[in-house]
Design a protein around this motif. Sequence first.
Motif, PDB file in Angstrom:
ATOM      1  N   ASP A  14       9.523 -38.260-135.302  1.00  0.00           N
ATOM      2  CA  ASP A  14      10.621 -39.239-135.230  1.00  0.00           C
ATOM      3  C   ASP A  14      11.754 -38.913-136.211  1.00  0.00           C
ATOM      4  N   GLY A  15      11.675 -37.747-136.846  1.00  0.00           N
ATOM      5  CA  GLY A  15      12.760 -37.343-137.738  1.00  0.00           C
ATOM      6  C   GLY A  15      12.502 -37.715-139.199  1.00  0.00           C
ATOM      7  N   TYR A  16      11.544 -38.615-139.422  1.00  0.00           N
ATOM      8  CA  TYR A  16      11.192 -38.981-140.796  1.00  0.00           C
ATOM      9  C   TYR A  16      10.174 -37.990-141.363  1.00  0.00           C
ATOM     10  N   HIS A  17       9.821 -38.200-142.603  1.00  0.00           N
ATOM     11  CA  HIS A  17       8.827 -37.362-143.273  1.00  0.00           C
ATOM     12  C   HIS A  17       7.747 -38.255-143.861  1.00  0.00           C
ATOM     13  N   ASP A  18       6.507 -37.831-143.742  1.00  0.00           N
ATOM     14  CA  ASP A  18       5.441 -38.554-144.437  1.00  0.00           C
ATOM     15  C   ASP A  18       5.445 -38.122-145.895  1.00  0.00           C
ATOM     16  N   GLY A 127      14.053 -50.160-143.715  1.00  0.00           N
ATOM     17  CA  GLY A 127      14.190 -49.046-144.657  1.00  0.00           C
ATOM     18  C   GLY A 127      12.816 -48.606-145.132  1.00  0.00           C
ATOM     19  N   SER A 128      12.750 -47.372-145.627  1.00  0.00           N
ATOM     20  CA  SER A 128      11.443 -46.819-146.006  1.00  0.00           C
ATOM     21  C   SER A 128      11.011 -47.217-147.411  1.00  0.00           C
ATOM     22  N   ASP A 129      11.974 -47.475-148.300  1.00  0.00           N
ATOM     23  CA  ASP A 129      11.558 -47.708-149.685  1.00  0.00           C
ATOM     24  C   ASP A 129      11.971 -49.096-150.189  1.00  0.00           C
ATOM     25  N   GLY A 143       2.993 -42.790-145.830  1.00  0.00           N
ATOM     26  CA  GLY A 143       3.775 -42.999-144.609  1.00  0.00           C
ATOM     27  C   GLY A 143       5.215 -42.588-144.883  1.00  0.00           C
ATOM     28  N   ARG A 144       6.177 -43.300-144.337  1.00  0.00           N
ATOM     29  CA  ARG A 144       7.597 -43.034-144.652  1.00  0.00           C
ATOM     30  C   ARG A 144       7.914 -43.456-146.082  1.00  0.00           C
ATOM     31  N   GLY A 145       6.968 -44.146-146.708  1.00  0.00           N
ATOM     32  CA  GLY A 145       7.183 -44.731-148.035  1.00  0.00           C
ATOM     33  C   GLY A 145       6.844 -46.205-147.971  1.00  0.00           C
ATOM     34  N   SER A 171      23.199 -37.379-150.121  1.00  0.00           N
ATOM     35  CA  SER A 171      22.830 -38.163-148.945  1.00  0.00           C
ATOM     36  C   SER A 171      21.361 -37.901-148.610  1.00  0.00           C
ATOM     37  N   THR A 172      20.580 -38.974-148.524  1.00  0.00           N
ATOM     38  CA  THR A 172      19.142 -38.832-148.284  1.00  0.00           C
ATOM     39  C   THR A 172      18.835 -38.071-146.984  1.00  0.00           C
ATOM     40  N   PRO A 173      19.457 -38.433-145.832  1.00  0.00           N
ATOM     41  CA  PRO A 173      19.135 -37.679-144.610  1.00  0.00           C
ATOM     42  C   PRO A 173      19.455 -36.190-144.743  1.00  0.00           C
ATOM     43  N   MET A 174      20.579 -35.889-145.403  1.00  0.00           N
ATOM     44  CA  MET A 174      20.979 -34.484-145.558  1.00  0.00           C
ATOM     45  C   MET A 174      19.947 -33.736-146.426  1.00  0.00           C
ATOM     46  N   ILE A 175      19.468 -34.367-147.467  1.00  0.00           N
ATOM     47  CA  ILE A 175      18.499 -33.702-148.359  1.00  0.00           C
ATOM     48  C   ILE A 175      17.174 -33.465-147.625  1.00  0.00           C
ATOM     49  N   PHE A 176      16.703 -34.482-146.892  1.00  0.00           N
ATOM     50  CA  PHE A 176      15.460 -34.288-146.137  1.00  0.00           C
ATOM     51  C   PHE A 176      15.625 -33.172-145.112  1.00  0.00           C
ATOM     52  N   LYS A 177      16.803 -33.146-144.463  1.00  0.00           N
ATOM     53  CA  LYS A 177      17.041 -32.148-143.431  1.00  0.00           C
ATOM     54  C   LYS A 177      17.033 -30.745-144.026  1.00  0.00           C
TER      55      LYS A 177
HETATM   56  O1  C5P Z   1      14.374 -45.328-144.221  1.00  0.00           O
HETATM   57  P1  C5P Z   1      15.690 -45.058-144.836  1.00  0.00           P
HETATM   58  O2  C5P Z   1      16.832 -45.715-144.112  1.00  0.00           O
HETATM   59  O3  C5P Z   1      15.734 -45.311-146.297  1.00  0.00           O
HETATM   60  O4  C5P Z   1      15.887 -43.501-144.676  1.00  0.00           O
HETATM   61  C1  C5P Z   1      17.134 -42.864-144.684  1.00  0.00           C
HETATM   62  C2  C5P Z   1      17.006 -41.480-144.083  1.00  0.00           C
HETATM   63  O5  C5P Z   1      16.237 -40.647-144.960  1.00  0.00           O
HETATM   64  C3  C5P Z   1      16.269 -41.420-142.767  1.00  0.00           C
HETATM   65  O6  C5P Z   1      17.153 -41.621-141.691  1.00  0.00           O
HETATM   66  C4  C5P Z   1      15.694 -40.020-142.770  1.00  0.00           C
HETATM   67  O7  C5P Z   1      16.685 -39.087-142.419  1.00  0.00           O
HETATM   68  C5  C5P Z   1      15.393 -39.777-144.233  1.00  0.00           C
HETATM   69  N1  C5P Z   1      13.981 -40.087-144.572  1.00  0.00           N
HETATM   70  C6  C5P Z   1      12.989 -39.213-144.152  1.00  0.00           C
HETATM   71  N2  C5P Z   1      11.682 -39.505-144.476  1.00  0.00           N
HETATM   72  C7  C5P Z   1      11.372 -40.596-145.191  1.00  0.00           C
HETATM   73  C8  C5P Z   1      12.373 -41.473-145.647  1.00  0.00           C
HETATM   74  C9  C5P Z   1      13.684 -41.181-145.308  1.00  0.00           C
HETATM   75  O8  C5P Z   1      13.247 -38.211-143.493  1.00  0.00           O
HETATM   76  N3  C5P Z   1      10.104 -40.829-145.515  1.00  0.00           N
END
Ligand code: C5P
Length: 306
Positions: A14-18, A127-129, A143-145, A171-177
């Motif tokens: 789903d694009g997120y990270h565990d 949101g994850s956190d 999980g996602r947090g 930017s959080t998405p950019m860093i994860f990517k």
């Molecule tokens: O969940 P939240 O809105 O805080 O996450 C912002 C972005 O950070 C997500 O869209 C995703 O790109 C990235 N993210 C991720 N894995 C996570 C948390 C955040 O990839 N566990």
Amino acid sequence: MVNLFLRVVRRREDGYHDLASLFHVIDLGDDMQFTQLPAGATSDKLVCSDPTIPHDDSNLVIKALNLFRRKTGVQAFFEVTLEKRVPHGAGLGGGSGNAATTLYAANELTGRPATNAQLLEWSGDIGSDISVFFSNGAAYCTGRGEVVDDVPPPLPLATPLLLVKPPVGLSTPMIFKSLDLGRRSTADPLQLLAGMTNAGKISPELCVNDLEQPAFDNLPELLQLKQRLIKEGGSAFDAVFMTGSGSTIVCVGDDTAPQFLSEEQYQQLFVSPARLIVRQPGAWYEHSSKAAAPAAVPAAAAAAAS
Ligand code: C5P
């Protein structure tokens, strides 16, 4: 909030990270005031000290109020004042702390229609956190947090911290990517947790953050800043590491800014002492500046810890 360690376990479909991360709430937070609007109100009012923050449904405070109404069925609307102190793009969960505080305050002001466990569970939808704020303040999150396990605070709460953040946020998405999965740590997160909890002290080997690699690749000055803090902080710091997706560097063990931070090139840095905090059951987090004030947080005002 800070991540005392952060391991990225896998990239999900789903694009997120565990994740597997030790989160801790800290006393650097925004000030928030909540007032319930009279019956008949049909929208919330958000007054924020920072004009760059959106006031529409994309704001996490408004998202939290919409979530609260949807889940509880309570048709209450609020005026919220938000005085920002926590910088953006910092990896300090400023917006997440605002959302969690909003859920807590809306619930208090409407006679507690939801339990703490429900607020925790619902918060994962926006949101994850955010969920971590419904722990006692120290939590091992997976999980996602949003999967939150309370842990006893791993370090004495009096441990001094120094937060140092360059003006540029990440930017959080950019860093994860841009995380290269092949360059992650191989440390077992449960061993990191056990190492921190058992020693009651932290060391650089335990403060792993897999997001340092993409953050430092995107912002080489951040790596240089971390290295200078390690080198010129001398023996004052037990560990120096990045929190979340950056760009804040956390120094543990002393809250005195090293001399080099007064150089011209560092004048725009955000530098702040901080402490780890927990909350009492049923109460919310308090600011350091309010530590000497009476213990109870009034229902209409809450310190949004970060
Ligand atoms: O969940 P939240 O809105 O805080 O996450 C912002 C972005 O950070 C997500 O869209 C995703 O790109 C990235 N993210 C991720 N894995 C996570 C948390 C955040 O990839 N566990």
